[in-house]
Design a protein around this motif. Structure first.
Motif, PDB file in Angstrom:
ATOM      1  N   UNK A  86      54.668  27.808  39.868  1.00 53.16           N
ATOM      2  CA  UNK A  86      55.464  27.207  41.142  1.00 53.16           C
ATOM      3  C   UNK A  86      56.358  28.405  41.614  1.00 53.16           C
ATOM      4  N   UNK A  87      56.871  29.203  40.792  1.00 45.75           N
ATOM      5  CA  UNK A  87      57.480  30.453  41.001  1.00 45.75           C
ATOM      6  C   UNK A  87      57.010  31.575  41.584  1.00 45.75           C
ATOM      7  N   UNK A  88      55.420  31.698  41.474  1.00 39.57           N
ATOM      8  CA  UNK A  88      55.035  32.609  42.047  1.00 39.57           C
ATOM      9  C   UNK A  88      54.745  32.967  43.221  1.00 39.57           C
ATOM     10  N   UNK A  89      54.629  34.187  43.885  1.00 36.33           N
ATOM     11  CA  UNK A  89      54.525  34.398  45.272  1.00 36.33           C
ATOM     12  C   UNK A  89      52.667  34.283  45.192  1.00 36.33           C
ATOM     13  N   UNK A  90      52.489  34.696  46.543  1.00 38.20           N
ATOM     14  CA  UNK A  90      50.638  34.426  46.782  1.00 38.20           C
ATOM     15  C   UNK A  90      50.280  35.852  45.771  1.00 38.20           C
ATOM     16  N   UNK A  91      50.499  36.729  45.857  1.00 38.01           N
ATOM     17  CA  UNK A  91      50.003  37.781  45.057  1.00 38.01           C
ATOM     18  C   UNK A  91      49.655  37.427  43.592  1.00 38.01           C
ATOM     19  N   UNK A  92      50.717  36.884  42.906  1.00 38.99           N
ATOM     20  CA  UNK A  92      50.792  36.590  41.713  1.00 38.99           C
ATOM     21  C   UNK A  92      49.725  35.211  41.307  1.00 38.99           C
ATOM     22  N   UNK A  93      49.747  34.582  42.336  1.00 44.13           N
ATOM     23  CA  UNK A  93      48.783  33.361  42.171  1.00 44.13           C
ATOM     24  C   UNK A  93      47.507  33.809  42.222  1.00 44.13           C
ATOM     25  N   UNK A  94      47.135  34.705  43.145  1.00 43.88           N
ATOM     26  CA  UNK A  94      45.933  34.993  43.266  1.00 43.88           C
ATOM     27  C   UNK A  94      45.371  35.770  41.912  1.00 43.88           C
ATOM     28  N   UNK A  95      46.129  36.908  41.199  1.00 44.69           N
ATOM     29  CA  UNK A  95      46.098  37.383  40.100  1.00 44.69           C
ATOM     30  C   UNK A  95      45.743  36.378  39.072  1.00 44.69           C
ATOM     31  N   UNK A  96      46.505  35.312  39.067  1.00 42.14           N
ATOM     32  CA  UNK A  96      46.487  34.283  37.969  1.00 42.14           C
ATOM     33  C   UNK A  96      45.016  33.648  38.271  1.00 42.14           C
ATOM     34  N   UNK A  97      44.765  33.193  39.442  1.00 46.99           N
ATOM     35  CA  UNK A  97      43.426  32.575  39.672  1.00 46.99           C
ATOM     36  C   UNK A  97      42.310  33.571  39.219  1.00 46.99           C
ATOM     37  N   UNK A  98      42.336  34.780  39.600  1.00 45.20           N
ATOM     38  CA  UNK A  98      41.136  35.707  39.295  1.00 45.20           C
ATOM     39  C   UNK A  98      41.082  35.738  37.766  1.00 45.20           C
ATOM     40  N   UNK A  99      42.121  35.811  36.979  1.00 44.49           N
ATOM     41  CA  UNK A  99      41.962  35.753  35.367  1.00 44.49           C
ATOM     42  C   UNK A  99      41.246  34.647  34.885  1.00 44.49           C
ATOM     43  N   UNK A 100      41.991  33.425  35.410  1.00 48.88           N
ATOM     44  CA  UNK A 100      40.935  32.272  34.969  1.00 48.88           C
ATOM     45  C   UNK A 100      39.633  32.054  35.455  1.00 48.88           C
ATOM     46  N   UNK A 101      39.265  32.608  36.641  1.00 50.36           N
ATOM     47  CA  UNK A 101      37.935  32.485  36.989  1.00 50.36           C
ATOM     48  C   UNK A 101      37.245  33.583  35.966  1.00 50.36           C
ATOM     49  N   UNK A 102      37.767  34.827  35.699  1.00 44.54           N
ATOM     50  CA  UNK A 102      36.992  35.477  34.697  1.00 44.54           C
ATOM     51  C   UNK A 102      36.599  34.992  33.670  1.00 44.54           C
ATOM     52  N   UNK A 103      37.503  34.081  33.048  1.00 47.50           N
ATOM     53  CA  UNK A 103      37.148  33.132  31.862  1.00 47.50           C
ATOM     54  C   UNK A 103      36.072  32.575  32.065  1.00 47.50           C
ATOM     55  N   UNK A 104      35.994  31.758  33.106  1.00 50.92           N
ATOM     56  CA  UNK A 104      34.994  30.700  33.492  1.00 50.92           C
ATOM     57  C   UNK A 104      33.572  31.405  33.556  1.00 50.92           C
ATOM     58  N   UNK A 105      33.844  32.555  34.246  1.00 48.90           N
ATOM     59  CA  UNK A 105      32.579  33.471  34.625  1.00 48.90           C
ATOM     60  C   UNK A 105      32.110  33.807  33.317  1.00 48.90           C
ATOM     61  N   UNK A 106      32.974  34.635  32.336  1.00 48.33           N
ATOM     62  CA  UNK A 106      32.143  35.229  31.259  1.00 48.33           C
ATOM     63  C   UNK A 106      31.742  33.968  30.154  1.00 48.33           C
ATOM     64  N   UNK A 107      32.326  32.704  30.327  1.00 47.99           N
ATOM     65  CA  UNK A 107      31.768  31.814  29.529  1.00 47.99           C
ATOM     66  C   UNK A 107      30.226  31.304  30.188  1.00 47.99           C
ATOM     67  N   UNK A 108      30.192  31.321  31.267  1.00 41.14           N
ATOM     68  CA  UNK A 108      28.980  30.992  32.037  1.00 41.14           C
ATOM     69  C   UNK A 108      27.906  31.928  31.842  1.00 41.14           C
ATOM     70  N   UNK A 109      28.280  33.305  31.709  1.00 42.01           N
ATOM     71  CA  UNK A 109      27.244  34.308  31.590  1.00 42.01           C
ATOM     72  C   UNK A 109      27.281  35.098  30.368  1.00 42.01           C
ATOM     73  N   UNK A 110      27.652  34.239  29.189  1.00 38.30           N
ATOM     74  CA  UNK A 110      27.397  34.747  28.003  1.00 38.30           C
ATOM     75  C   UNK A 110      25.941  34.885  27.570  1.00 38.30           C
ATOM     76  N   UNK A 111      25.446  35.801  26.928  1.00 37.11           N
ATOM     77  CA  UNK A 111      24.026  36.005  26.383  1.00 37.11           C
ATOM     78  C   UNK A 111      23.621  35.135  25.534  1.00 37.11           C
ATOM     79  N   UNK A 112      24.570  34.127  24.950  1.00 30.60           N
ATOM     80  CA  UNK A 112      24.000  33.356  23.882  1.00 30.60           C
ATOM     81  C   UNK A 112      24.651  31.908  24.257  1.00 30.60           C
ATOM     82  N   UNK A 113      24.433  30.899  23.653  1.00 29.65           N
ATOM     83  CA  UNK A 113      24.774  29.636  23.835  1.00 29.65           C
ATOM     84  C   UNK A 113      26.305  29.496  23.298  1.00 29.65           C
ATOM     85  N   UNK A 114      26.845  28.777  24.250  1.00 33.53           N
ATOM     86  CA  UNK A 114      28.371  28.157  23.939  1.00 33.53           C
ATOM     87  C   UNK A 114      28.643  26.890  23.553  1.00 33.53           C
ATOM     88  N   UNK A 115      29.113  26.618  22.618  1.00 34.09           N
ATOM     89  CA  UNK A 115      29.270  25.155  22.264  1.00 34.09           C
ATOM     90  C   UNK A 115      30.739  24.927  21.969  1.00 34.09           C
TER      91      UNK A 115
END
Length: 118
Positions: A86-115
């Motif tokens: 709530x206290x972040x500016x637009x650039x900080x929110x974008x950085x945070x969204x990119x980081x969370x997106x990287x986590x989701x993408x990494x799970x989806x692209x794992x070369x092995x099953x994720x349970x």
């Protein structure tokens, strides 16, 4: 994927989770049972980095993701993430969204099953 990743060896200790690898199965445990394993900025960063490391490790054949205690994961920590955004500016929110997106993408692209051990 090239074997020449230029990456360091696997990180032995993580601040926001526990890792155990046994017979090709990596078990990642979110380790904040007092907060029902709610995610913090550090937990997201650790997950992002760990998933990158595990994906390069040819000995890992599966990943089990769980939470310590009675809850798997209650989402983003209300005080440490939700309130902070709530206290972040637009650039900080974008950085945070990119980081969370990287986590989701990494799970989806794992070369092995994720349970999910829910």
């Amino acid at each position: 994927m090239s074997p020449f990743t230029g990456s360091a060896t696997r990180t032995p200790d993580w601040r926001h989770l526990r890792l155990a690898v046994d017979d090709g199965v990596a078990t990642v445990t979110l380790a904040r049972p007092d907060k029902l394993n709610a995610l913090t900025f550090g937990a997201y960063a650790d997950l992002r980095d760990l998933l990158a490391e595990l994906s390069r490790d040819k000995s890992v054949r599966a990943l089990v993701l769980g939470g310590e205690g009675r809850g798997f994961c209650s989402g983003g920590d209300v005080e440490e993430i939700i309130g902070a955004t709530l206290a972040m500016d637009t650039a900080q929110l974008l950085d945070f969204n990119r980081m969370t997106g990287q986590v989701v993408r990494a799970v989806r692209e794992c070369p092995f099953p994720v349970i999910a051990a829910v």
